[in-house]
Design a protein around this motif. Structure first.
Motif, PDB file in Angstrom:
ATOM      1  N   UNK A  50       0.929  -1.425  -0.289  1.00  0.00           N
ATOM      2  CA  UNK A  50      -0.151   0.168  -0.202  1.00  0.00           C
ATOM      3  C   UNK A  50       1.252   1.359   0.229  1.00  0.00           C
ATOM      4  N   UNK A  51       1.724   1.171   1.200  1.00  0.00           N
ATOM      5  CA  UNK A  51       2.853   2.602   0.519  1.00  0.00           C
ATOM      6  C   UNK A  51       3.532   2.983  -0.672  1.00  0.00           C
ATOM      7  N   UNK A  52       3.852   1.738  -1.142  1.00  0.00           N
ATOM      8  CA  UNK A  52       4.196   1.846  -2.422  1.00  0.00           C
ATOM      9  C   UNK A  52       3.330   1.879  -3.588  1.00  0.00           C
ATOM     10  N   UNK A  53       2.772   1.220  -3.845  1.00  0.00           N
ATOM     11  CA  UNK A  53       2.036   1.782  -5.076  1.00  0.00           C
ATOM     12  C   UNK A  53       0.710   1.724  -4.831  1.00  0.00           C
ATOM     13  N   UNK A  54      -0.211   3.248  -3.465  1.00  0.00           N
ATOM     14  CA  UNK A  54      -1.157   2.986  -3.403  1.00  0.00           C
ATOM     15  C   UNK A  54      -1.570   4.574  -3.803  1.00  0.00           C
ATOM     16  N   UNK A  55       0.122   5.555  -3.760  1.00  0.00           N
ATOM     17  CA  UNK A  55       0.033   6.748  -4.655  1.00  0.00           C
ATOM     18  C   UNK A  55       1.537   6.969  -5.243  1.00  0.00           C
ATOM     19  N   UNK A  56       2.337   6.343  -5.498  1.00  0.00           N
ATOM     20  CA  UNK A  56       3.438   6.537  -6.567  1.00  0.00           C
ATOM     21  C   UNK A  56       3.304   7.774  -6.822  1.00  0.00           C
ATOM     22  N   UNK A  57       4.931   7.815  -6.892  1.00  0.00           N
ATOM     23  CA  UNK A  57       5.608   9.314  -7.010  1.00  0.00           C
ATOM     24  C   UNK A  57       6.221   9.283  -7.878  1.00  0.00           C
ATOM     25  N   UNK A  58       5.387  10.313  -8.887  1.00  0.00           N
ATOM     26  CA  UNK A  58       6.315   9.867 -10.750  1.00  0.00           C
ATOM     27  C   UNK A  58       7.265  11.220 -11.007  1.00  0.00           C
ATOM     28  N   UNK A  59       6.975  12.582 -10.074  1.00  0.00           N
ATOM     29  CA  UNK A  59       7.751  13.448 -10.608  1.00  0.00           C
ATOM     30  C   UNK A  59       8.957  13.308 -10.873  1.00  0.00           C
ATOM     31  N   UNK A  60       9.756  12.224 -10.513  1.00  0.00           N
ATOM     32  CA  UNK A  60      11.325  11.645 -11.057  1.00  0.00           C
ATOM     33  C   UNK A  60      11.292  10.162 -11.927  1.00  0.00           C
ATOM     34  N   UNK A  61       9.776  10.156 -12.616  1.00  0.00           N
ATOM     35  CA  UNK A  61      10.358   9.565 -14.069  1.00  0.00           C
ATOM     36  C   UNK A  61      10.956   9.230 -14.105  1.00  0.00           C
ATOM     37  N   UNK A  62      11.168  10.799 -15.443  1.00  0.00           N
ATOM     38  CA  UNK A  62      12.482  11.379 -16.322  1.00  0.00           C
ATOM     39  C   UNK A  62      13.883  10.534 -15.713  1.00  0.00           C
ATOM     40  N   UNK A  63      13.666  10.449 -14.691  1.00  0.00           N
ATOM     41  CA  UNK A  63      15.518  10.010 -14.440  1.00  0.00           C
ATOM     42  C   UNK A  63      15.108   8.751 -13.792  1.00  0.00           C
ATOM     43  N   UNK A  64      14.168   7.970 -13.889  1.00  0.00           N
ATOM     44  CA  UNK A  64      14.077   6.663 -13.752  1.00  0.00           C
ATOM     45  C   UNK A  64      14.390   5.955 -15.133  1.00  0.00           C
ATOM     46  N   UNK A  65      13.399   6.273 -16.154  1.00  0.00           N
ATOM     47  CA  UNK A  65      13.918   6.396 -17.824  1.00  0.00           C
ATOM     48  C   UNK A  65      14.826   6.355 -18.404  1.00  0.00           C
ATOM     49  N   UNK A  66      15.643   7.078 -17.541  1.00  0.00           N
ATOM     50  CA  UNK A  66      17.479   7.393 -18.324  1.00  0.00           C
ATOM     51  C   UNK A  66      18.075   6.049 -17.050  1.00  0.00           C
ATOM     52  N   UNK A  67      17.432   6.182 -16.202  1.00  0.00           N
ATOM     53  CA  UNK A  67      18.765   4.551 -15.747  1.00  0.00           C
ATOM     54  C   UNK A  67      18.248   3.468 -15.783  1.00  0.00           C
ATOM     55  N   UNK A  68      17.216   3.096 -16.327  1.00  0.00           N
ATOM     56  CA  UNK A  68      16.927   2.039 -16.708  1.00  0.00           C
ATOM     57  C   UNK A  68      17.429   1.954 -17.854  1.00  0.00           C
TER      58      UNK A  68
END
Length: 270
Positions: A50-68
């Motif tokens: 619930x803590x992780x997936x109830x309200x995911x933080x999408x602000x850092x998605x661009x950096x996450x895609x770059x690191x992926x």
């Protein structure tokens, strides 16, 4: 009237079953398992889910895609290094290709490499190459040689000998046999194994990031330590989605290599 056959003895099977059972009990005894904690595991899993997936933080998605992308690049480079080294070495380790002394040495090296996990290799390389994604790629490349080399020589040894015998009868040497008999027959399987190694590296690149090799694993480790569960949930979603996409593409390519063109494709090409 002929005598009935003797009933096979089950003593060996029973003995091995008892030994395996004792080993399992010994492992459970020495692991110091907290059984009360295991009973509480479903509740804890639901709570953190619930803590992780109830309200995911999408602000850092661009950096996450770059690191992926860095993790995928790390996995691809590691797969290329692994395949480039394991194919020639694995062929030399195959029976009938390399001499006995060379086969023994190469198979021993493959066995030693398989015994060392990728994380341990990465930790050793960190002292030389530093905290860079290249360290992770190098660790994946070295660690994969053990398994990939074993797959190569087992594939070569499982091939039919007819083509090799025909080339040898025509006066061809070992180089000609490798080029015109063994390699064409083994190439589809070896290319399929190479893509499978890439799929394995995708998963391992995230693990290597936890020890400082870079990529999405490092980002995931940092935010887990800071207990930012919303960001951790977003990162897990990105990792799962990227892994599934890569597996689907790689699986389709492997099927095409092993099965060839479909009948529909053949009809269109006419």
């Amino acid at each position: 009237m002929s005598a009935l056959p003797t009933r096979p003895s089950k003593t060996a099977t029973t003995l091995w079953s008892v030994i395996v059972g004792l080993v399992i009990l010994a492992c459970l005894a020495f692991l110091d398992v907290d059984w009360r904690g295991l009973l509480d595991l479903p509740r804890s899993t639901w709570e953190y889910g619930v803590l992780m997936f109830a309200d995911p933080t999408w602000d850092k998605l661009p950096r996450a895609l770059f690191e992926t992308w860095r993790s995928i690049s790390m996995a691809w480079l590691g797969a290329i290094l692994c395949v480039a080294a394991s194919i020639p070495l694995g062929m030399l380790a195959a029976h009938g290709v390399g001499p006995l002394w060379l086969r023994t040495i190469l198979r021993g090296i493959f066995a030693v490499i398989r015994a060392v996990p990728e994380v341990i290799i990465a930790l050793i390389l960190l002292t030389v190459t530093g905290l860079t994604p290249f360290t992770g790629a190098l660790a994946l490349g070295i660690a994969g040689i053990g398994t990939q080399g074993k797959w190569v020589y087992e594939t070569i040894e499982s091939l039919n000998d007819d083509a090799s015998e025909a080339i040898a009868a025509a006066g061809g040497g070992k180089a000609a046999i490798l080029r015109w008999a063994l390699w064409p027959a083994a190439m589809p399987t070896l290319m399929s194994f190479a893509l499978y190694r890439f799929e394995l590296n995708i998963r391992m690149s995230a693990v290597l990031g936890l020890v400082g090799a870079g990529g999405i694993g490092s980002m995931l480790s940092n935010y887990t330590n800071y207990r930012e569960w919303g960001t951790v949930g977003m990162l897990l979603i990105v990792v799962i989605a990227a892994t599934m996409v890569v597996d689907a593409i790689s699986g389709a390519i492997r099927r095409r290599i092993m099965e060839g063109a479909t009948s529909r494709g053949l009809v269109r090409s006419r």
